[in-house]
Design a protein around this motif. Structure first.
Motif, short mmCIF file in Angstrom:
data_model
loop_
_atom_site.label_atom_id
_atom_site.label_comp_id
_atom_site.label_asym_id
_atom_site.label_seq_id
_atom_site.Cartn_x
_atom_site.Cartn_y
_atom_site.Cartn_z
N GLN A 24 0.82 -1.21 0.00
CA GLN A 24 0.00 0.00 0.00
C GLN A 24 0.86 1.26 0.00
N ARG A 25 0.29 2.32 -0.54
CA ARG A 25 0.96 3.62 -0.47
C ARG A 25 0.81 4.18 0.94
N SER A 26 1.84 4.83 1.44
CA SER A 26 1.78 5.42 2.77
C SER A 26 0.93 6.69 2.74
N PRO A 27 -0.02 6.84 3.69
CA PRO A 27 -0.81 8.07 3.75
C PRO A 27 0.04 9.32 3.99
N ALA A 28 1.26 9.12 4.51
CA ALA A 28 2.12 10.27 4.81
C ALA A 28 2.81 10.82 3.58
N ILE A 29 2.68 10.14 2.44
CA ILE A 29 3.40 10.57 1.23
C ILE A 29 2.38 10.86 0.14
N ALA A 30 2.35 12.11 -0.29
CA ALA A 30 1.42 12.53 -1.34
C ALA A 30 2.01 12.19 -2.70
N ALA A 31 1.15 11.66 -3.58
CA ALA A 31 1.61 11.26 -4.91
C ALA A 31 1.99 12.46 -5.76
N ASP A 32 1.38 13.63 -5.48
CA ASP A 32 1.62 14.82 -6.32
C ASP A 32 2.64 15.78 -5.71
N GLU A 33 3.35 15.34 -4.69
CA GLU A 33 4.39 16.15 -4.08
C GLU A 33 5.73 15.43 -4.18
N THR A 34 6.81 16.18 -4.08
CA THR A 34 8.12 15.55 -4.07
C THR A 34 8.33 14.88 -2.72
N MET A 35 9.25 13.94 -2.68
CA MET A 35 9.59 13.29 -1.43
C MET A 35 10.14 14.30 -0.44
N PHE A 36 10.84 15.30 -0.92
CA PHE A 36 11.41 16.31 -0.01
C PHE A 36 10.29 17.08 0.69
N THR A 37 9.22 17.38 -0.04
CA THR A 37 8.08 18.07 0.58
C THR A 37 7.42 17.20 1.63
N SER A 38 7.23 15.93 1.33
CA SER A 38 6.58 15.02 2.28
C SER A 38 7.41 14.86 3.55
N GLU B 129 18.47 24.65 0.29
CA GLU B 129 17.14 25.23 0.46
C GLU B 129 17.29 26.66 0.97
N PRO B 130 16.21 27.46 0.94
CA PRO B 130 16.33 28.88 1.34
C PRO B 130 16.96 29.09 2.70
N GLN B 131 16.70 28.16 3.64
CA GLN B 131 17.26 28.32 4.99
C GLN B 131 18.68 27.78 5.11
N GLY B 132 19.22 27.23 4.02
CA GLY B 132 20.58 26.69 4.03
C GLY B 132 20.59 25.24 3.57
N LEU B 133 21.68 24.52 3.87
CA LEU B 133 21.78 23.12 3.47
C LEU B 133 20.96 22.24 4.42
N VAL B 134 20.19 21.34 3.84
CA VAL B 134 19.34 20.43 4.61
C VAL B 134 19.70 19.00 4.23
N ARG B 135 19.78 18.14 5.24
CA ARG B 135 20.08 16.72 5.00
C ARG B 135 18.80 15.91 5.13
N TYR B 136 18.46 15.20 4.07
CA TYR B 136 17.35 14.25 4.10
C TYR B 136 17.97 12.85 4.21
N VAL B 137 17.50 12.09 5.19
CA VAL B 137 18.16 10.82 5.50
C VAL B 137 17.14 9.68 5.50
N PRO C 208 17.79 19.94 -9.25
CA PRO C 208 18.93 20.86 -9.38
C PRO C 208 19.44 21.38 -8.04
N ASP C 209 18.62 21.29 -7.00
CA ASP C 209 19.04 21.80 -5.69
C ASP C 209 19.79 20.76 -4.86
N VAL C 210 19.81 19.52 -5.32
CA VAL C 210 20.56 18.48 -4.60
C VAL C 210 22.03 18.59 -4.97
N LEU C 211 22.86 18.66 -3.96
CA LEU C 211 24.30 18.81 -4.17
C LEU C 211 25.04 17.48 -4.05
N ALA C 212 24.57 16.62 -3.13
CA ALA C 212 25.32 15.38 -2.87
C ALA C 212 24.38 14.26 -2.46
#
Length: 754
Positions: A371-385, A495-503, A414-418
């Protein structure tokens, strides 16, 4: 609670300390190898369970065969090497290597006997009733035999090649393959000429009685030809000639087909007998890293050494002649206790092929699509979720796609550096590896730790490593002397507030195929301290530097053992002070004696301990004065339980962790592993409820006894049936239904376009 003994077991001292002392009859710990065989017996019980659908039972039987193959290759191989070294060291259960081998051999023979009893008496007859029939070419119709002969002459005879054997010199046969040993009658042309047979006693000298030394040949069947060969049905009506027929499927195994027409390979010779056999080679071949300047090249040498290693098991058809039996045993130098005479087809993994037959859906489990997780919207990026809060995924009830999607989106954002990721095991056509390559080709800084020492995946990982290097990925081949087993992916984004790590932290591998079969947990977060810890951990591994103190993570082999013991001893101290102590853990294996001793001490202090250990457990539960507050269960069901999850009451603070590590010396001391705290209150609540759910399972749960045996938990008339895996799946389905229903009740306005 488990049945208990009246006397507290004594601790068996290591043999190195008291070499002349007798072994304690009831040691403090159970033997690892025998407990693994006990686990495989629980899997085998599923194959004999009439409540399980028929092709699923066949699949479980195939799993026990595959499991036993790996056990013999690795564990029996290791014990043989220990025995050859001459060391008299005893294991924690007080057994020497030779004693373990003897006990393992006895259990393996009993296990194999039961496997084939289930196949002959239950699985094959039941399949035949449902028109899935293994054809006997000696008793089939002319029509079926003609079809078999056409297949043999058209597709088989041109591929296979027999090889005559001289002086017991076999070609280098691969382990775990099916081979045919052919016994040929000796011919006069090969006998010494002008010799006179001497008559002794009352033996007459006649040409008719003249015998020549039998000769042997081998036909390796290889892996090119399919082992299951479909044939038309014997009776009129639906033929079921090809997979997918609605009513029937008739087949012959390749070794039976070749045996029936084996004379074609030896024109002018008389075949006395042709019988299948199978060898298992020692796979406990490790890299001597102190002498390996080039790790990649060294691993290729390991693979070659494994191909040439000693034979540790020989399986052959039970009806083989004495001549074939003796010839094989003497040729491969196999210990008699690891010679298995099989009354049935060798290598039960062919049953996987039957499980996947089309047209027999009623014989398989009802599909449970992830099943798809309710916490993840299909029309949004993973970073937004992920930015909206930590996300926990329970695989395979919830799809693994978001993890793949995260890496794929990172590759083109384009905003992902590494991107930094550890790869221990991957799929054959890994989309994650493909995404890492795309990211590098787009100029992103991509680093991958590829563990070349992942047993049986070495060749695939070598291939991936080379391909990624060519694309510009910075590839690190793990750490000298350690296996990198942690599961983590770090994405650094501007991101606007600086570098953010998604893990992403996980308990399972980055393998989208096994994610549909294994029960695992994923945690997706942008928590700043976890991201900082993850980056420090990754850089310490790639830079071979000393890790700095972490804020939240614990890492093996440096701090994970200490953290785990501190958590256990914390519950012990609170219980001694009159507080409530509680530990619940879900693991694949519990072997480490220091951890077991800490759990024994906690139990003696009154801590309630519930352990859900899928496989090997060397702790003895339910013994008064030692472990009477410890309960151990094992779940064997549709999916392989693989998640490592643990709960500590911690004075009401309720600490929850996920981990890549089992509680074994190898994981705590010889691997790079992670212990990750779960911080989100809702996620912690869900995981704690999940841990508790497993102890309510009365459909597929087994309770461990003090002697190491297991008793299946049965539902009583007053109890409601509870099946943990089904409950988790139904909850995932309901969560998506609730999401769809709530979205239908929400008004969404149309906005003018800009």
């Amino acid at each position: 609670m488990p049945a208990s003994r009246t006397a507290k077991p004594k601790v068996a001292r290591p043999a190195s300390e008291t070499p002349s002392q007798p072994v304690d009859p009831l040691p403090r710990y159970l033997n690892r190898e025998l407990e693994w065989l006990e686990f495989n017996s629980r899997v085998l019980d599923q194959a004999s369970d009439s409540s399980v659908r028929l092709l699923e039972r066949a699949k479980f039987l195939a799993i026990t065969g595959s499991n036993l193959d790996e056990f013999v290759m690795v564990r029996v191989g290791s014990l043989k090497l220990q025995g050859q070294s001459g060391a008299g060291r005893r294991d924690p259960a007080g057994l020497t290597a030779s004693e373990q081998l003897q006990a393992v051999a006895r259990r393996c023979h009993r296990h194999v006997t039961r496997q084939y009893e289930i196949l002959r008496n239950e699985i094959q007859p039941s399949l035949a009733e449902r028109q899935v029939t293994r054809v006997d070419l000696n008793q089939c119709s002319d029509r079926t035999l003609a079809a078999a002969e056409r297949h043999f002459r058209g597709d088989v005879v041109a591929v296979l090649s027999p090889q005559a054997l001289h002086d017991r010199r076999f070609p280098m046969l691969p382990g775990l393959g099916i081979h045919l040993c052919v016994q040929l009658r000796g011919v006069a042309e090969l006998a010494p000429q002008n010799t006179t047979k001497v008559v002794t006693g009352d033996s007459p000298n006649t040409d008719a009685d003249q015998e020549f030394e039998p000769q042997f040949a081998v036909i390796p069947l290889g892996r090119t030809l399919p082992r299951i060969v479909p044939l038309p049905a014997d009776k009129s009506g639906p033929t079921g000639a090809m997979p997918g027929g609605d009513n029937s499927y008739h087949y012959v195994l390749l070794e039976d087909l070749v045996t029936h027409f084996v004379d074609d390979f030896f024109p002018g010779r008389e075949v006395i007998q042709c019988k299948p056999f199978r060898i298992t080679r020692n796979a406990d071949v490790e890299l001597r890293e102190d002498g390996a300047g080039d790790l990649l090249g060294g691993m290729e040498e390991v693979l070659e050494s494994r191909r040439l290693s000693d034979v540790v098991r020989l399986e052959m058809d039970a009806s083989s002649s004495d001549a074939i039996r003796n010839y094989l045993i003497e040729s491969f130098y196999v210990d008699p206790e690891f010679v298995f005479q099989i009354d049935g087809p060798l290598d039960l993994t062919y049953l996987f092929g039957l499980h996947s037959l089309e047209g027999f859906s009623s014989l398989r489990d009802e599909p449970w699509p992830p099943q798809r997780s309710p916490a993840i919207a299909a029309d949004e990026t993973m970073f937004t979720s992920i930015a909206e809060g930590d996300i926990m995924l329970m695989h395979p009830y919830e799809t693994f796609d978001p993890v793949v999607r995260l890496v794929e989106e990172a590759a083109i954002d384009p905003d992902v550096l590494a991107v930094k990721q550890i790869l221990y095991r991957t799929s054959r056509n890994s989309p994650i590896v493909a995404a890492l390559i795309r990211a590098a080709e787009r100029g992103k800084y991509v680093t991958a730790i590829v563990e070349l020492k992942a047993r049986f995946d070495e060749a695939r990982n070598i291939e991936w490593a080379r391909e990624m290097e060519q694309a510009g990925v910075q590839v690190i081949y793990g750490i000298r002397g350690l296996k990198t087993h942690a599961k983590v992916c770090i994405i650094v984004r501007r991101e606007p507030q600086g570098l953010v790590r998604y893990v992403h932290f996980g308990t399972g591998n980055y393998n989208e195929v096994t994610a549909n079969l294994y029960g695992d947990i994923s945690l997706l977060t942008k928590d700043e301290s976890l991201g900082t810890d993850a980056t420090m951990f990754f850089n310490a591994v790639t830079g071979a530097s000393q890790p700095q103190p972490f804020q939240q993570l614990a890492i093996a082999p440096l701090t994970l053992r200490r953290t785990l013991l501190e958590m256990i001893r914390g519950e012990t101290e609170r219980s001694k002070q009159g507080q409530r102590g509680e530990i619940i853990a879900k693991l694949n294996a519990l072997v480490d004696t220091e951890v077991i001793d800490a759990l024994y001490e906690a139990s003696q202090a009154g801590v309630k301990i519930q352990l859900n250990v899928r496989g090997v457990c060397c702790l003895r539960p339910g013994i008064p004065g030692l472990s009477e507050t410890i309960e151990v269960i094992s779940i064997v069901d549709r999916f392989l339980e693989h998640a490592r999850l643990m709960y500590f009451r911690h004075g009401g603070d309720h600490k929850i962790f996920i981990s890549s590590a089992d509680w074994m010396p190898r994981n705590l001391d010889r691997r790079v592993e992670l212990l990750v705290p779960v911080n989100g209150p809702e996620i912690r609540k869900k995981l704690r409820e999940t841990l508790q759910l497993y102890f309510r399972d009365n459909q597929n749960a087994w309770r461990m006894q003090p002697d190491g045996s297991y008793e299946r938990i049965r539902v009583s008339k007053k109890q409601k049936p509870v099946r943990a895996q089904e409950t988790l799946y139904r909850e995932a389905v309901q969560a998506m239904k609730d999401l769809k229903q709530s979205s239908q009740m929400t008004f969404e306005t149309h906005r003018p376009t800009k």
